[in-house]
Motif scaffolding. Structure first.
Motif, short mmCIF file in Angstrom:
data_model
loop_
_atom_site.label_atom_id
_atom_site.label_comp_id
_atom_site.label_asym_id
_atom_site.label_seq_id
_atom_site.Cartn_x
_atom_site.Cartn_y
_atom_site.Cartn_z
N ASN A 139 4.13 4.19 -1.48
CA ASN A 139 3.58 5.20 -0.57
C ASN A 139 2.90 4.55 0.64
OD1 ASN A 139 4.42 7.33 -2.18
ND2 ASN A 139 2.50 7.42 -3.34
N ASN A 140 2.22 3.42 0.39
CA ASN A 140 1.58 2.69 1.49
C ASN A 140 2.62 2.15 2.48
OD1 ASN A 140 -1.00 3.12 0.49
ND2 ASN A 140 -1.05 1.19 -0.65
N ILE A 141 3.76 1.73 1.93
CA ILE A 141 4.85 1.24 2.78
C ILE A 141 5.37 2.36 3.68
CG2 ILE A 141 7.25 0.43 2.75
CD1 ILE A 141 6.52 -1.07 0.13
N ASP A 142 5.64 3.52 3.08
CA ASP A 142 6.16 4.66 3.86
C ASP A 142 5.18 5.09 4.94
OD1 ASP A 142 8.48 4.74 2.39
OD2 ASP A 142 7.75 6.26 0.98
N LYS A 143 3.90 5.10 4.60
CA LYS A 143 2.87 5.50 5.56
C LYS A 143 2.81 4.50 6.72
CE LYS A 143 -2.09 6.50 5.89
NZ LYS A 143 -3.38 6.52 5.16
N TYR A 144 2.86 3.22 6.41
CA TYR A 144 2.77 2.18 7.43
C TYR A 144 3.97 2.23 8.36
CZ TYR A 144 1.95 -2.42 9.50
OH TYR A 144 1.73 -3.44 10.37
N TYR A 328 7.47 -11.28 -3.25
CA TYR A 328 7.89 -10.22 -2.32
C TYR A 328 6.99 -9.00 -2.46
CZ TYR A 328 11.13 -7.19 0.26
OH TYR A 328 11.70 -6.35 1.17
N ILE A 329 6.74 -8.61 -3.70
CA ILE A 329 5.90 -7.42 -3.94
C ILE A 329 4.45 -7.71 -3.56
CG2 ILE A 329 5.04 -5.87 -5.75
CD1 ILE A 329 7.74 -6.22 -7.16
N GLU A 330 3.99 -8.95 -3.78
CA GLU A 330 2.62 -9.32 -3.41
C GLU A 330 2.42 -9.20 -1.91
OE1 GLU A 330 -1.31 -10.45 -3.90
OE2 GLU A 330 0.17 -9.94 -5.44
N VAL A 331 3.39 -9.61 -1.13
CA VAL A 331 3.30 -9.47 0.33
C VAL A 331 3.22 -8.00 0.71
CG1 VAL A 331 4.46 -9.88 2.53
CG2 VAL A 331 4.48 -11.65 0.78
N LEU A 332 4.03 -7.17 0.06
CA LEU A 332 3.99 -5.74 0.34
C LEU A 332 2.62 -5.15 0.03
CD1 LEU A 332 7.46 -4.65 -1.09
CD2 LEU A 332 6.83 -4.86 1.32
N ARG A 333 1.97 -5.66 -1.01
CA ARG A 333 0.64 -5.17 -1.38
C ARG A 333 -0.43 -5.61 -0.38
NH1 ARG A 333 1.51 -6.44 -7.80
NH2 ARG A 333 2.53 -4.48 -8.32
N ILE A 335 -0.19 -5.32 2.81
CA ILE A 335 0.25 -4.68 4.05
C ILE A 335 -0.90 -4.47 5.03
CG2 ILE A 335 -0.06 -2.27 3.33
CD1 ILE A 335 2.75 -1.72 4.50
N ASP A 336 -2.13 -4.42 4.53
CA ASP A 336 -3.29 -4.26 5.42
C ASP A 336 -3.50 -5.46 6.31
OD1 ASP A 336 -3.79 -1.75 4.37
OD2 ASP A 336 -5.28 -2.45 2.92
N TYR A 337 -2.88 -6.59 5.97
CA TYR A 337 -3.05 -7.83 6.75
C TYR A 337 -1.88 -8.09 7.69
CZ TYR A 337 -6.76 -8.79 3.37
OH TYR A 337 -7.89 -8.71 2.60
N PHE A 338 -1.00 -7.10 7.84
CA PHE A 338 0.20 -7.31 8.65
C PHE A 338 -0.08 -7.43 10.14
CE2 PHE A 338 4.03 -5.94 5.85
CZ PHE A 338 3.59 -6.82 4.86
N GLU A 339 -1.29 -7.12 10.54
CA GLU A 339 -1.63 -7.25 11.95
C GLU A 339 -2.56 -8.44 12.19
OE1 GLU A 339 -2.38 -3.33 13.89
OE2 GLU A 339 -1.49 -2.58 12.02
N THR A 340 -2.65 -9.33 11.17
CA THR A 340 -3.29 -10.63 11.34
C THR A 340 -2.19 -11.68 11.32
OG1 THR A 340 -3.62 -10.91 8.95
CG2 THR A 340 -5.38 -9.84 10.19
N SER A 341 -2.53 -12.93 11.60
CA SER A 341 -1.51 -13.98 11.64
C SER A 341 -0.85 -14.14 10.27
CB SER A 341 -2.12 -15.31 12.09
OG SER A 341 -3.07 -15.76 11.15
#
Length: 659
Positions: A139-144, A328-333, A335-341
């Protein structure tokens, strides 16, 4: 019945489809995948169902043969040239390599050779690993994705490339994407083979770039790829001489064919859930083996996502694939850090991270970060003044003498404007004076830079300019080499001409533990050499605390002599020289004739009863072919190896000659 029905097709004569019945109750359809992809098979099932229930079927204006003729006509008119040009630009000037993540061949390469010297090939066998992504993360993925306005395919592909870059250590990931290739209205309901596999390069060479930036870049790239997908991968490989691609990514959106079917379907319900299998079939060779060593499928379900990985079990362990998917799943979890380096994004699962940090490395030791190397050396020298520190060409230098000589040279440097923040290059042949020099540079407050006299002059000049050196120390007995290594604007001073009897008194320390104590430059084989800065606290940690377990020295005073036979510019020399000096040990220093001669080294090991060696595994393996070296090897109590992989064959060779 089924065995006789399902049998090989004759590709030259056809037909490539056969139909049969079992008692007018079971419909059998067998088709070769060269004429039918997964979507086509679902269309066939839909039309059969509709004809069975309604007695009618819609006609198609354009058949696959029309589509094929159209492509052939485009090819003759140069239509594909623009598509080839697109991929040519993608791969131009890029130093890409085939994906290289740890595999069974890496771990046991030499062991694959049998007694006759032939290599046993790992048997290729397809295995599948499936794991669900939890609903909250989904759900977090879809929202993002909705908030950022990005393509799902680009999102999931980018994460795939990021994880592979971590596991392979490669900044550019060479992979492929599989696409249904039905963007044209007329092909959406057409029966035929449309699935295309296309190469793509994913770049992760900018650590400060955010994941969102990378996703957006890959989204634009993916759109361009979709617009240039008519040419086959085999044609691209021939035209551009591409490397073989060993992995593929497939994104499967949630387009259930159930919506197209009537409520009175004549097929079993589970037959509609075969989309993963259908697409995977298009990635198979004739022998049923996958075209790729790894085929990574991201599947969108009604309530969540799932990952399905088809992999070559002859090459990869299941444990590696599981870790790959978990990462792979850990990176998806995260997702809040996707706008940091991207360097801030965690890819190691929490449980695994805890093992690495707290279980495997449960050797925490608190100490004050207030020590500097040269002060610690002087403390050891005062405690063991008459102990021999260095033996070089039969000459013995005591700890007291070494401390006094380095004091003398340190005072000279300090009096000539060298101090904290400076870098002093030491261009030295193999001599005990190199050790005197690096201690003296540290005592002056500066950091030293080891330089091999055999380096090209241009490379030496590059390093000197990079460090803004004011003064250079030299120990070169060969007049021709000594004359060659001269530079304007850099003062030079001869270690062999200094009077070490002057100013032998202690020199006051001006450094802190976080000051730089030495630099090492990379080889520069891939471009301009790059310097690595080592601080005093780094060196202190390695020499005093890094060789302990639960506050106890791992060697427990079971060795007294160390052989120093690594290049001074190689970081393993730190383990041969700096570490023993803070332990009050005796260093047997090889000269330029001895350091790469296994027979001479064997003589030194036997003569001085050397207990401790450190080097790369391949060096030991080669030297053990020398009789004198192999006979002396039984004296060695501790052997440190690193710098390259060490397989079981090398370990068995070492074990054979050790006591």
């Amino acid at each position: 019945m089924l065995k006789s029905f399902v049998r090989p097709f004759d590709l030259e004569n056809g037909p490539l489809i056969r139909v049969g019945f079992i008692k007018n109750e079971v419909l059998l359809i067998d088709m070769h995948h060269v004429i039918c992809d997964g979507t086509s098979f679902l269309i066939i099932k839909e039309e059969i169902n509709k004809y069975y229930n309604e007695g009618t079927i819609e006609s198609v204006d354009i058949q696959f043969s029309d589509y094929a003729l159209n492509l052939e006509e485009k090819k003759k008119n140069g239509y594909f040239e623009n598509q080839i040009e697109f991929y040519k630009k993608m791969f131009a000037d890029e130093e890409y390599e085939t994906l290289n993540i740890p595999n069974k061949n890496d771990m046991n390469n030499e062991d694959n050779e049998n007694e006759n010297g032939n290599e046993n090939e790992n048997k290729s066998e397809n295995c599948n690993y499936l794991k669900e992504i939890d609903e909250i993360t989904s759900n977090n993925i879809d929202k993002y994705i909705q908030e950022k306005g990005i393509l799902k395919a680009a999102f999931f592909l980018s994460i795939y490339g990021f994880v592979l870059s971590k596991y392979s250590g490669q900044n550019i990931i060479y992979t492929s994407i599989t696409n249904v290739n039905r963007i044209n209205y007329h092909t959406q309901r057409m029966i035929g083979m449309f699935v295309s596999t296309l190469p793509i390069l994913l770049k992760f060479d900018k650590e400060d770039e955010t994941m969102l930036d990378i996703i957006k870049e890959n989204m634009n790239l993916l759109i361009d790829v979709y617009n240039n997908q008519d040419i086959s991968f085999s044609e691209l490989s021939k035209s551009l001489k591409l490397e073989n691609v060993n992995n593929g990514f497939v994104y499967q959106p949630n387009k259930s064919m159930k919506e197209l079917m009537s409520n009175t379907s004549i097929f079993d319900e589970d037959i509609y859930n075969s989309e993963i299998e259908d697409i995977n079939n298009s990635l198979m060779e004739e022998n049923g083996i996958s075209k790729f060593d790894i085929s990574f499928n991201l599947v969108e379900n009604d309530e969540n996502y799932s990952v399905s990985v088809e992999y070559n079990s002859g090459l990869y362990d299941k444990l590696l694939i599981e870790r790959l998917v978990d990462s792979y799943i850990e990176v998806l979890r995260n997702i809040d850090y996707f706008e940091t380096s991207i360097k801030e994004i965690e890819y190691i699962p929490e449980e695994e991270r805890n093992k690495i940090l707290n279980e495997f490395n449960s050797n925490k030791y608190e100490y004050n970060h207030d020590k500097v190397y040269h002060e610690e050396f002087s403390r050891v020298a005062k405690s063991n003044p008459q102990n021999v520190a260095i033996v070089f060409n039969g000459k013995e230098i005591t700890y007291e003498k070494l401390d006094q000589m380095s004091n003398s040279l340190g005072h000279y440097l300090r009096n000539n404007g060298i101090g904290r923040g400076d870098v002093v290059p030491i261009v030295s042949e193999r001599s005990y004076l190199f050790i005197v020099a690096f201690l003296a540079v540290m005592k002056s407050g500066a950091a030293y830079l080891p330089i091999d006299p055999e380096f090209p002059k241009e490379r030496i000049q590059c390093m000197i300019e990079e460090t803004n050196a004011k003064l250079m120390l030299k120990c070169i007995s060969n007049p021709e080499i000594r004359e060659r290594i001269k530079f304007e604007k850099v003062k030079e001073y001869s270690l062999m001409e200094h009077n070490y009897e002057n100013d032998i008194h202690e020199i006051n320390n001006i450094n802190r533990s976080d000051d730089i104590c030495y630099l090492l430059f990379t080889s520069g084989t891939t471009g301009k050499p790059k310097g690595t800065l080592i601080r005093h606290d780094n060196l202190i940690n390695y020499c005093i605390y890094g060789q302990t377990v639960n506050h106890k020295d791992v060697y427990d005073d079971q060795f007294n002599t160390v052989l120093a036979f690594s290049k001074f510019t190689f970081d393993m020399s730190v383990g041969e020289i700096h570490y023993p000096l803070l332990r009050g040990k005796k260093i047997i220093l090889c000269d330029d004739d001895e350091f790469n001669n296994p027979e001479s080294i064997g003589e030194l090991i036997s003569k001085y009863n050397i207990h401790y060696l450190i080097s790369v595994p391949s060096r030991f393996e080669n030297y053990l072919n020398n009789e004198k070296f192999s006979q002396s090897f039984k004296n060695i109590r501790f052997l440190l190896i690193g710098g390259e992989k060490c397989n079981t064959k090398i370990l068995n060779t070492i074990r054979k000659y050790s006591d």
